[in-house]
Design a protein around this motif. Structure first.
Motif, PDB file in Angstrom:
ATOM      1  N   TRP A  11       0.857  -1.180   0.000  1.00  0.00           N
ATOM      2  CA  TRP A  11       0.000   0.000   0.000  1.00  0.00           C
ATOM      3  C   TRP A  11       0.893   1.230   0.000  1.00  0.00           C
ATOM      4  O   TRP A  11       1.854   1.316   0.769  1.00  0.00           O
TER       5      TRP A  11
ATOM      6  N   ASP B  42      -7.752   4.645  11.312  1.00  0.00           N
ATOM      7  CA  ASP B  42      -7.581   3.195  11.471  1.00  0.00           C
ATOM      8  C   ASP B  42      -8.639   2.447  10.674  1.00  0.00           C
ATOM      9  O   ASP B  42      -8.370   1.376  10.122  1.00  0.00           O
TER      10      ASP B  42
ATOM     11  N   GLU C 261       1.016   5.251   0.560  1.00  0.00           N
ATOM     12  CA  GLU C 261       0.308   6.417   1.083  1.00  0.00           C
ATOM     13  C   GLU C 261       0.669   7.594   0.190  1.00  0.00           C
ATOM     14  O   GLU C 261       1.843   7.942   0.048  1.00  0.00           O
TER      15      GLU C 261
ATOM     16  N   LEU D  81      -4.721   5.931   0.090  1.00  0.00           N
ATOM     17  CA  LEU D  81      -3.854   4.767  -0.067  1.00  0.00           C
ATOM     18  C   LEU D  81      -4.118   4.167  -1.439  1.00  0.00           C
ATOM     19  O   LEU D  81      -5.234   4.256  -1.960  1.00  0.00           O
TER      20      LEU D  81
ATOM     21  N   LYS E 223      -7.567   2.197   7.091  1.00  0.00           N
ATOM     22  CA  LYS E 223      -6.518   1.181   6.956  1.00  0.00           C
ATOM     23  C   LYS E 223      -7.082  -0.227   7.083  1.00  0.00           C
ATOM     24  O   LYS E 223      -6.582  -1.167   6.470  1.00  0.00           O
TER      25      LYS E 223
END
Length: 108
Positions: free
Chosen positions: A20, A82, A22, A29, A85
């Motif tokens: 991934w 979070d 960023e 992402l 993600k």
């Protein structure tokens, strides 16, 4: 001592196609996935679209041949949370499961 799972040495390990990334503004992402066959690619895309229907378009998809580029954007233009993600990890889990399923069916 025995391992809790059976290891099949005949199958190569599944290695993610990319990590991934960023992007510059820290609110997105991106990851690229490669597929060996059309059915696996289609199954992956359908799973992500199903999640999109339930979660208000969490994934952005770009499909080009055997490659699927997946993007995850932060909510409200802020920084990645979070939960964002977690959606990225979910795409990895779906990819891994589809690859394992395809390999098991190739053995027959």
């Amino acid at each position: 001592m025995r391992l809790p799972v059976k290891i099949n040495a005949a199958l190569p390990p599944i290695v993610p196609q990319s990590d991934w990334i960023e992007l510059d503004d820290k609110s997105r992402l991106r990851k690229t996935y490669e597929f060996d066959d059309r059915d696996s690619r289609l199954a992956f895309v359908i799973q992500l679209l199903s999640i999109n229907d339930q979660e208000s378009d969490r994934y952005k998809l770009l499909i080009d041949g055997s490659t699927v580029i997946v993007g995850v954007n932060a909510r409200d233009g802020g920084f990645l949370s979070d939960k964002d993600k977690k959606f990225a990890r979910c795409a990895d889990d779906i990819y891994r499961d589809i690859r394992l399923y395809a390999r098991k069916h190739d053995e027959f």
